[in-house]
Each structure stands twice: as C-alpha cells, then as structure tokens.
Design a protein around this motif. Sequence first.
Motif, PDB file in Angstrom:
ATOM      1  N   GLU A   1     -18.789  -3.027  36.865  1.00 27.79           N
ATOM      2  CA  GLU A   1     -17.586  -2.205  37.007  1.00 27.79           C
ATOM      3  C   GLU A   1     -16.461  -2.991  37.670  1.00 27.79           C
ATOM      4  N   THR A   2     -16.797  -3.782  38.664  1.00 27.79           N
ATOM      5  CA  THR A   2     -15.788  -4.618  39.317  1.00 27.79           C
ATOM      6  C   THR A   2     -15.202  -5.618  38.327  1.00 27.79           C
ATOM      7  N   LEU A   3     -16.068  -6.274  37.561  1.00 34.76           N
ATOM      8  CA  LEU A   3     -15.600  -7.229  36.555  1.00 34.76           C
ATOM      9  C   LEU A   3     -14.703  -6.549  35.528  1.00 34.76           C
ATOM     10  N   LEU A   4     -15.103  -5.372  35.081  1.00 31.14           N
ATOM     11  CA  LEU A   4     -14.328  -4.657  34.064  1.00 31.14           C
ATOM     12  C   LEU A   4     -12.953  -4.278  34.583  1.00 31.14           C
ATOM     13  N   ARG A   5     -12.887  -3.757  35.797  1.00 29.50           N
ATOM     14  CA  ARG A   5     -11.601  -3.331  36.351  1.00 29.50           C
ATOM     15  C   ARG A   5     -10.654  -4.521  36.531  1.00 29.50           C
ATOM     16  N   LEU A   6     -11.176  -5.621  37.031  1.00 31.96           N
ATOM     17  CA  LEU A   6     -10.323  -6.778  37.272  1.00 31.96           C
ATOM     18  C   LEU A   6      -9.910  -7.448  35.963  1.00 31.96           C
ATOM     19  N   THR A   7     -10.830  -7.509  35.010  1.00 27.84           N
ATOM     20  CA  THR A   7     -10.497  -8.077  33.705  1.00 27.84           C
ATOM     21  C   THR A   7      -9.451  -7.221  32.994  1.00 27.84           C
ATOM     22  N   SER A   8      -9.605  -5.897  33.088  1.00 26.94           N
ATOM     23  CA  SER A   8      -8.644  -4.994  32.451  1.00 26.94           C
ATOM     24  C   SER A   8      -7.253  -5.133  33.057  1.00 26.94           C
ATOM     25  N   ALA A   9      -7.188  -5.606  34.293  1.00 27.24           N
ATOM     26  CA  ALA A   9      -5.894  -5.823  34.952  1.00 27.24           C
ATOM     27  C   ALA A   9      -5.313  -7.199  34.641  1.00 27.24           C
ATOM     28  N   GLY A  10      -5.985  -7.963  33.791  1.00 27.05           N
ATOM     29  CA  GLY A  10      -5.438  -9.245  33.359  1.00 27.05           C
ATOM     30  C   GLY A  10      -5.940 -10.454  34.102  1.00 27.05           C
ATOM     31  N   LEU A  11      -6.988 -10.303  34.920  1.00 34.43           N
ATOM     32  CA  LEU A  11      -7.517 -11.441  35.669  1.00 34.43           C
ATOM     33  C   LEU A  11      -8.693 -12.068  34.940  1.00 34.43           C
ATOM     34  N   ASP A  12      -8.865 -13.378  35.123  1.00 32.06           N
ATOM     35  CA  ASP A  12     -10.067 -14.066  34.659  1.00 32.06           C
ATOM     36  C   ASP A  12     -11.142 -13.890  35.734  1.00 32.06           C
ATOM     37  N   THR A  13     -12.262 -13.306  35.373  1.00 32.25           N
ATOM     38  CA  THR A  13     -13.253 -12.926  36.378  1.00 32.25           C
ATOM     39  C   THR A  13     -14.634 -13.486  36.048  1.00 32.25           C
ATOM     40  N   ALA A  14     -15.431 -13.673  37.092  1.00 29.12           N
ATOM     41  CA  ALA A  14     -16.818 -14.115  36.931  1.00 29.12           C
ATOM     42  C   ALA A  14     -17.560 -13.840  38.225  1.00 29.12           C
ATOM     43  N   VAL A  15     -18.866 -13.656  38.108  1.00 28.83           N
ATOM     44  CA  VAL A  15     -19.725 -13.641  39.294  1.00 28.83           C
ATOM     45  C   VAL A  15     -19.969 -15.091  39.674  1.00 28.83           C
ATOM     46  N   SER A  16     -19.455 -15.503  40.813  1.00 29.20           N
ATOM     47  CA  SER A  16     -19.528 -16.915  41.192  1.00 29.20           C
ATOM     48  C   SER A  16     -20.743 -17.248  42.043  1.00 29.20           C
ATOM     49  N   HIS A  17     -21.278 -16.268  42.756  1.00 28.52           N
ATOM     50  CA  HIS A  17     -22.429 -16.524  43.626  1.00 28.52           C
ATOM     51  C   HIS A  17     -23.312 -15.277  43.673  1.00 28.52           C
ATOM     52  N   ARG A  18     -24.604 -15.518  43.796  1.00 30.12           N
ATOM     53  CA  ARG A  18     -25.576 -14.442  43.997  1.00 30.12           C
ATOM     54  C   ARG A  18     -26.547 -14.864  45.093  1.00 30.12           C
ATOM     55  N   ALA A  19     -27.039 -13.891  45.849  1.00 36.12           N
ATOM     56  CA  ALA A  19     -28.034 -14.181  46.884  1.00 36.12           C
ATOM     57  C   ALA A  19     -28.873 -12.936  47.115  1.00 36.12           C
ATOM     58  N   HIS A  20     -30.157 -13.132  47.313  1.00 29.36           N
ATOM     59  CA  HIS A  20     -31.053 -12.024  47.659  1.00 29.36           C
ATOM     60  C   HIS A  20     -31.374 -12.091  49.153  1.00 29.36           C
ATOM     61  N   ILE A  21     -31.258 -10.958  49.814  1.00 27.95           N
ATOM     62  CA  ILE A  21     -31.542 -10.889  51.245  1.00 27.95           C
ATOM     63  C   ILE A  21     -32.466  -9.710  51.521  1.00 27.95           C
ATOM     64  N   PRO A  22     -33.306  -9.800  52.533  1.00 27.42           N
ATOM     65  CA  PRO A  22     -34.161  -8.658  52.897  1.00 27.42           C
ATOM     66  C   PRO A  22     -33.308  -7.465  53.313  1.00 27.42           C
ATOM     67  N   PHE A  23     -33.849  -6.275  53.121  1.00 24.25           N
ATOM     68  CA  PHE A  23     -33.132  -5.079  53.546  1.00 24.25           C
ATOM     69  C   PHE A  23     -32.811  -5.150  55.034  1.00 24.25           C
ATOM     70  N   GLY A  24     -31.568  -4.808  55.368  1.00 26.79           N
ATOM     71  CA  GLY A  24     -31.206  -4.600  56.756  1.00 26.79           C
ATOM     72  C   GLY A  24     -31.544  -3.179  57.169  1.00 26.79           C
ATOM     73  N   PRO A  25     -31.220  -2.802  58.397  1.00 23.40           N
ATOM     74  CA  PRO A  25     -31.583  -1.464  58.886  1.00 23.40           C
ATOM     75  C   PRO A  25     -31.014  -0.331  58.043  1.00 23.40           C
ATOM     76  N   VAL A  26     -29.774  -0.454  57.551  1.00 21.58           N
ATOM     77  CA  VAL A  26     -29.157   0.644  56.800  1.00 21.58           C
ATOM     78  C   VAL A  26     -29.878   0.866  55.485  1.00 21.58           C
ATOM     79  N   LEU A  27     -30.073  -0.188  54.702  1.00 22.67           N
ATOM     80  CA  LEU A  27     -30.754  -0.022  53.419  1.00 22.67           C
ATOM     81  C   LEU A  27     -32.227   0.338  53.601  1.00 22.67           C
ATOM     82  N   HIS A  28     -32.826  -0.174  54.655  1.00 20.80           N
ATOM     83  CA  HIS A  28     -34.225   0.186  54.931  1.00 20.80           C
ATOM     84  C   HIS A  28     -34.334   1.688  55.147  1.00 20.80           C
TER      85      HIS A  28
END
Length: 229
Positions: free
Chosen positions: A173-200
């Motif tokens: 959805e983020t990519l779609l909104r920014l692309t629709s606004a005329g920007l060149d977009t990409a996911v540049s980085h990904r990382a997996h992290i253990p759940f913190g207290p909120v998500l836990h």
Amino acid sequence: MASSVTPRTVSPRTPVVTVPGVYAPQDDTRLLAAALEREEIPPGADALDLCTGSGALALAAARRGAAVTAVDISRRAVWNTRLNALLARRRIRVRRGDLTAPLPPEHRFDLVVSNPPYVPTPNACTAGGRARAWNAGAGGRELLDRICDRVPAILRPGGRFLVVHSALCGPEETLLRLTSAGLDTAVSHRAHIPFGPVLHDRRDWLRARGLLAPWDESEELVIIRAVRT
C-alpha cells in the motif's frame, strides 16, 4: 536528572538521550539510520524528520551536513529533540505540530525521513501517552497513509523519502500510494527482529486478524525509498 533520561546509541556517531514518555531508538530507528548513512547528502541539503521522537534521525542527518527540520506532535518529543541537538551542538529546527502542518507551505526538501507510528492497534488500546509513538489504528496505517499523501508535494526534484514500518501494515500500500503520486519507489531494506513487548502482547489479536501465522515469533521491518524524478 541522570535518572530521568536514558542514553541510547543509533550508530557510533549518533548518541542520544530519551526522556520518559518519548519513544527510545530501537531496531527500526537503527535500520533507518543505516539506510540514511548510505544516501548521498550534499552539505546544506534541506532535510525533514517527520515524527522525530527523540530526534535521533534528525541528529544523524545533521551530522551529515544537512539543514534539518524535525517535527513531532508530542511536546515531550519536541523538548527531547531540542535537548539532543543542544548536547550534540547541532542546529536543528524543531517544530511541534501534525506532520507537515507547522511547515511553511512553500518549503521543499531534498530529503525526508520518517519512523511513524505503525503498530496495528486494537480499539481497546488507548492512543495517549508514550503509546502514541506506536499505536496506529487497526491496520497500522493511520499516520502512514497521511504521510504518503503529503510527502510527495514537499519533495524537490531529485528529492528522496525514506520511511520505515512493519510488514504487518502493508508495504504494498505504501508503494502504491507513493508510485501513484509520481515517485520512483522500492523496498530498499528488510530485516527480521524478535517481537518486542508491544507485539508480544498483541500477537494473539494479530493472529486472529490473520496478520501473523501461528508460528511467527518475529516481525519484518521494511524501508521504502522513494525518489521524485
């Protein structure tokens, strides 16, 4: 005073302190700071840090020679960012307000970074206090959608936007909104992290909504990079 602030490190070059009630730099901040380090930032480039929190990212951009403006709706975050700028002896313009509202309408930026609230939030959770730094509505996009709608208009030609958020709230959805606004977009980085207290604490609710699989014990963070060509 020493007992009321918490020293954190975003990178070896960017020490910050956080006061009670302000979001302390965590994995998402460090991931975005690392992405920022990879960007070419000409001296004097106009940079904006939306939802600045402690000011860690604003400080990272200022150390690269950018002229930085930082915005947050939280009074404590504004005070905390000013404190960190003072401690680092860096000039950062800090404004309190709702996203781009406190900025001059004509101002355009070479770089915008944002680590906004993005955690999907049950209706039973309140949005006040420190939790306002992460609670972002049932889909996690209450701030993200507004940021995606506003940022393209404040980028100069060649300007870049870096935003970090969880894969739980829909990078597509983020990519779609920014692309629709005329920007060149990409996911540049990904990382997996253990759940913190909120998500836990919310994992059963997230699984019931189909946002997590029963075996998931980590969260994927993504950085989306968008450029106005």
